[in-house]
Write a protein that holds these residues in place. Structure first.
Motif, PDB file in Angstrom:
ATOM      1  N   SER A   1       0.889  -1.166   0.045  1.00 13.31           N
ATOM      2  CA  SER A   1      -0.100  -0.120  -0.186  1.00 13.31           C
ATOM      3  C   SER A   1       0.959   1.137  -0.053  1.00 13.31           C
ATOM      4  N   MET A  31      -4.948   6.046  -2.362  1.00  9.26           N
ATOM      5  CA  MET A  31      -5.076   4.713  -3.200  1.00  9.26           C
ATOM      6  C   MET A  31      -5.933   4.882  -4.185  1.00  9.26           C
ATOM      7  N   HIS A  42      -0.834   0.450  -6.010  1.00 12.50           N
ATOM      8  CA  HIS A  42      -1.409   1.298  -5.121  1.00 12.50           C
ATOM      9  C   HIS A  42      -2.852   1.641  -5.405  1.00 12.50           C
ATOM     10  N   HIS A 100      -4.069  -5.147   1.563  1.00 15.46           N
ATOM     11  CA  HIS A 100      -2.478  -4.747   1.368  1.00 15.46           C
ATOM     12  C   HIS A 100      -1.713  -4.949   2.508  1.00 15.46           C
TER      13      HIS A 100
END
Length: 114
Positions: A1, A31, A42, A100
């Motif tokens: 992430s 994100m 991402h 993530h």
């Protein structure tokens, strides 16, 4: 992430009293929100956790009444909840529905349904 990544509720707010169906709007910072199956850096899609804790972060997020998937990339929904107190939390999943590393999840909020 991504550094600084977060997900959050736009509505409802923690402590709100609402009626059913409950209108829920999700937000994300740092994100990109994409459809399930899209493997982009991402990015991910929302999962709404209702009256449950975070699942095992090494496995795909379950799909059941307590783990609602938004693999279509949507950022809002309406859900029917029984009267009473409920907890809600958001968890971002990757293209394979896996959280993530580190997980991108919201704070737990509590709402009361009239």
């Amino acid at each position: 992430s991504a550094d600084g990544a977060s997900v959050f509720f736009r509505t409802p707010a923690d402590g709100d009293t609402v009626s059913t169906p409950v209108r829920i709007e999700f937000g994300a910072d740092e994100m990109a929100i994409v459809k399930a199956g899209v493997a982009a850096e991402h990015s991910g899609h929302h999962h709404l956790l209702v009256d449950t804790g975070l699942p095992d972060p090494t496995l795909p997020i379950p799909a059941d009444a307590n783990h609602i998937h938004f693999g279509d990339g949507s950022t809002s929904t309406e859900i029917s909840l029984d009267p009473g107190e409920h907890t809600l939390q958001l968890l971002l999943g990757d293209h394979l529905h896996i959280p993530h590393d580190p997980p991108v999840s919201s704070e737990v909020i509590t709402i009361t349904v009239e």
